[in-house]
Enzyme design. Structure first.
Site, short mmCIF file in Angstrom:
data_model
loop_
_atom_site.label_atom_id
_atom_site.label_comp_id
_atom_site.label_asym_id
_atom_site.label_seq_id
_atom_site.Cartn_x
_atom_site.Cartn_y
_atom_site.Cartn_z
N ASP A 205 1.02 -1.53 0.23
CA ASP A 205 0.20 -0.02 0.04
C ASP A 205 0.61 1.85 0.43
O ASP A 205 0.42 2.30 -0.54
CB ASP A 205 -0.49 -0.09 1.39
CG ASP A 205 -0.13 0.27 2.50
OD1 ASP A 205 0.65 -0.61 2.65
OD2 ASP A 205 -0.12 1.44 3.05
N ASP B 90 6.19 0.80 3.02
CA ASP B 90 6.42 -0.87 3.62
C ASP B 90 5.61 -2.56 2.97
O ASP B 90 5.42 -2.26 2.03
CB ASP B 90 5.53 -0.80 5.06
CG ASP B 90 4.36 -0.80 5.21
OD1 ASP B 90 3.60 -0.96 4.23
OD2 ASP B 90 3.92 -0.07 6.78
N GLU C 197 5.79 9.27 3.12
CA GLU C 197 5.13 8.79 2.32
C GLU C 197 4.14 8.85 1.92
O GLU C 197 3.55 9.61 1.42
CB GLU C 197 4.66 7.62 3.57
CG GLU C 197 4.61 6.21 3.29
CD GLU C 197 4.27 5.44 4.30
OE1 GLU C 197 4.70 3.93 4.00
OE2 GLU C 197 4.14 5.94 5.32
#
Length: 529
Positions: free
Chosen positions: A95, A98, A494
């Site tokens: 997603d 990670d 992120e």
């Protein structure tokens, strides 16, 4: 990183580029005789943004990568996913930065990619990116087919965030737990089942003409998943505790069941699904939630927009009373984005003009809002209507203009002159919080990089990431337009698949609009000479 933007030379590419060069020649002629400042302004390259946004999904692939993989710093990963549980869960998407495969945001990503193609298929095709866009969808739906191992069983997650976050490794080197978690009739997850049903129903529309057998298969799974989610009701984070810290279902499951039914009605035209959306409108919150967020968690605005568009069809007149109430809530959402509601009922904006919902990954709310504004603008144009807000009436051109302003902010029209679409323009985040991008490519160095070794040698480096995560939309700036390009600043650096997904269709729409304007400019110039 290899930046080969289009490895497939197919017929869709030719008309756009021939047309583009013709327009460039005429535009050059026009600019030569124009002295206004506006003529000197350079438009954003939406074609480049579109192509790069689709590359990002290849960076996020899990599983065995195909022969035509264009993001060459990635390699195979997660090849034993599901093995401990005796199921094949290889594939799908990571997603974000990670390596957990979370079902709910993955499904929402696929729903938004599919909606973008349904709405802007011709525009994406003219840009030569339809094949890449459908491949991005199919990578997700192939995984959902695997994950739906029985009528009332859906595998919800592979890996868990807690153990995954202890390590900073490339996906190719993963040593963390790959335990898989499922929902079933004893451990319900109506929100996850509903969103996955919505994704597969929407995708079935995308593939209906080009791959009818696959489309039918997706629809079969979507219908089963909807029945499962509706019959055995409950929140998936109540059944799978490990997801609560990462993708908790705060809004509950009723929005996803309405959302799934709306997409199944779009895909099948069966009255039973429309009746579900209408009959449960009040009790499921469809008419009560007037909110300013559309996200992987909260689907009400999407349902309300879809229901609003049904009002224009004569066959829905018997449901007009409910559909009008849905439309009222949809327009609350749109007016709040446009700063046209009363008092404090509007979405905040940064000084630079960016919609601002919350600190953590704010850009996800900007891209979803931009998508809904864009499609509603088209709806109003096609039905010759305006949007009536408490603080004034807005026409379709004004709505699209605001949506464009949000896209342009993302691409660099902001106080920091920074593109938040990685790899686009001359200045963009180079220290994205992303394990694979921040560590030397597996193709360059196949030597194993351990769990803490990644933190010691790569995470804390001041240098830019060795691999550019092209097409990723990062979390973005704060409410004052400030942004720190630091790897440990995960709230801002992120990127997530559901940030980029809503922009695919919007980029194509803006590209088409730009080229139509150029054609009008050419026609106008020809008349003058």
């Amino acid at each position: 990183m290899e930046k080969k933007m289009n490895s497939n030379s197919h017929h869709q590419n030719t008309p756009r580029f021939v047309c583009h060069w013709t327009l460039l020649l005429f535009s050059a002629a026009v600019s030569a005789i124009s002295t206004t400042p506006a003529a000197a302004a350079q438009p954003f390259d939406y074609a480049d943004a579109l192509a790069k946004s689709l590359l990002y999904f290849e960076s996020q692939r899990s599983g065995r990568l195909p022969y035509n993989q264009r993001v060459t710093w990635r390699h195979h990963s997660g090849l034993t996913d599901g093995l401990e549980q005796g199921v094949d869960l290889v594939g799908g998407y990571y997603d974000a930065g990670d390596h957990v495969k979370f079902g709910l945001p993955m499904a929402f990503t696929v729903t938004m990619l599919s909606w973008g193609i349904i709405q802007f298929r011709d525009e994406i095709a003219i840009a030569g990116e339809l094949e890449h866009a459908t491949e991005a969808i199919k990578w997700g739906t192939d995984y959902f087919i695997k994950a739906h191992t029985g009528p009332n069983v859906l595998w919800a997650e592979v890996g868990d965030g807690d153990t995954d976050h202890y390590c900073w490794q490339r996906p190719e080197d993963m040593t963390t737990s790959r335990q898989a978690y499922k929902i079933d009739q004893n451990n319900p997850g109506s929100d996850l089942a509903g969103e996955t049903a919505a994704a597969m129903a929407a995708a079935s529309i995308v593939f209906k003409k080009t791959n009818p057998h696959y489309s039918h298969l997706l629809l079969h799974h979507a219908q089963e998943l909807f029945e499962f989610g509706d019959k055995y009701r409950g929140k998936y984070d109540g059944s799978i505790a490990v997801v609560k810290s990462y993708y908790a279902s705060v809004s509950g499951y009723m929005d996803e069941l309405l959302w799934a039914a709306a997409w199944l009605y779009e895909a099948t035209d069966k009255e039973e699904y429309l009746n579900y959306v209408v009959d449960n409108a009040a009790s499921f919150g469809g008419l009560g939630w007037a909110i300013s967020e559309f996200s992987w968690d909260v689907k009400y605005a999407g349902v309300q927009i879809m229901a609003s568009k049904l009002l224009e069809k004569a066959k829905h007149k018997q449901h007009a009373h409910i559909l009008k109430q849905y439309r009222s809530k949809a327009e609350y959402y749109l007016c709040s984005c446009l700063n046209k509601n009363n008092n404090n009922d509007n979405v905040d904006r940064s000084p630079g003009g960016l919609l601002y919902i919350r600190q953590w990954n704010n850009m996800q709310y900007v891209t979803t809002a931009t998508f809904l504004l864009t499609i509603y603008s088209d709806f109003l144009r096609d039905s010759n209507q305006n949007l009536r807000c408490p603080a004034g009436t807005v026409d379709h051109e004004d709505i699209l203009s605001f949506a464009k302003s949000q896209v342009d902010y993302i691409l660099g029209s902001n106080p920091l002159n920074t593109s938040y679409l990685v790899g686009y323009g001359s200045k963009y985040p180079t220290r994205v919080h992303h394990r694979g991008a921040s560590i030397v490519s597996y193709r360059e160095n196949k030597g194993f990089i351990g769990c803490t070794q990644g933190y010691d040698n790569w995470y804390n480096r001041a240098e830019a990431n060795p691999n550019v995560l092209i097409g990723a939309v990062v979390g973005g700036p704060d409410g004052e337009d400030n942004f720190k390009d630091q790897r440990n600043n995960y709230m801002q650096t992120e990127a997530c698949t559901y940030n980029t997904a809503p922009l695919v269709g919007v980029f194509a729409k803006l590209l088409q609009l730009e080229e139509n304007n150029e054609l009008e400019l050419v026609a106008s110039y020809r008349k003058k000479i």
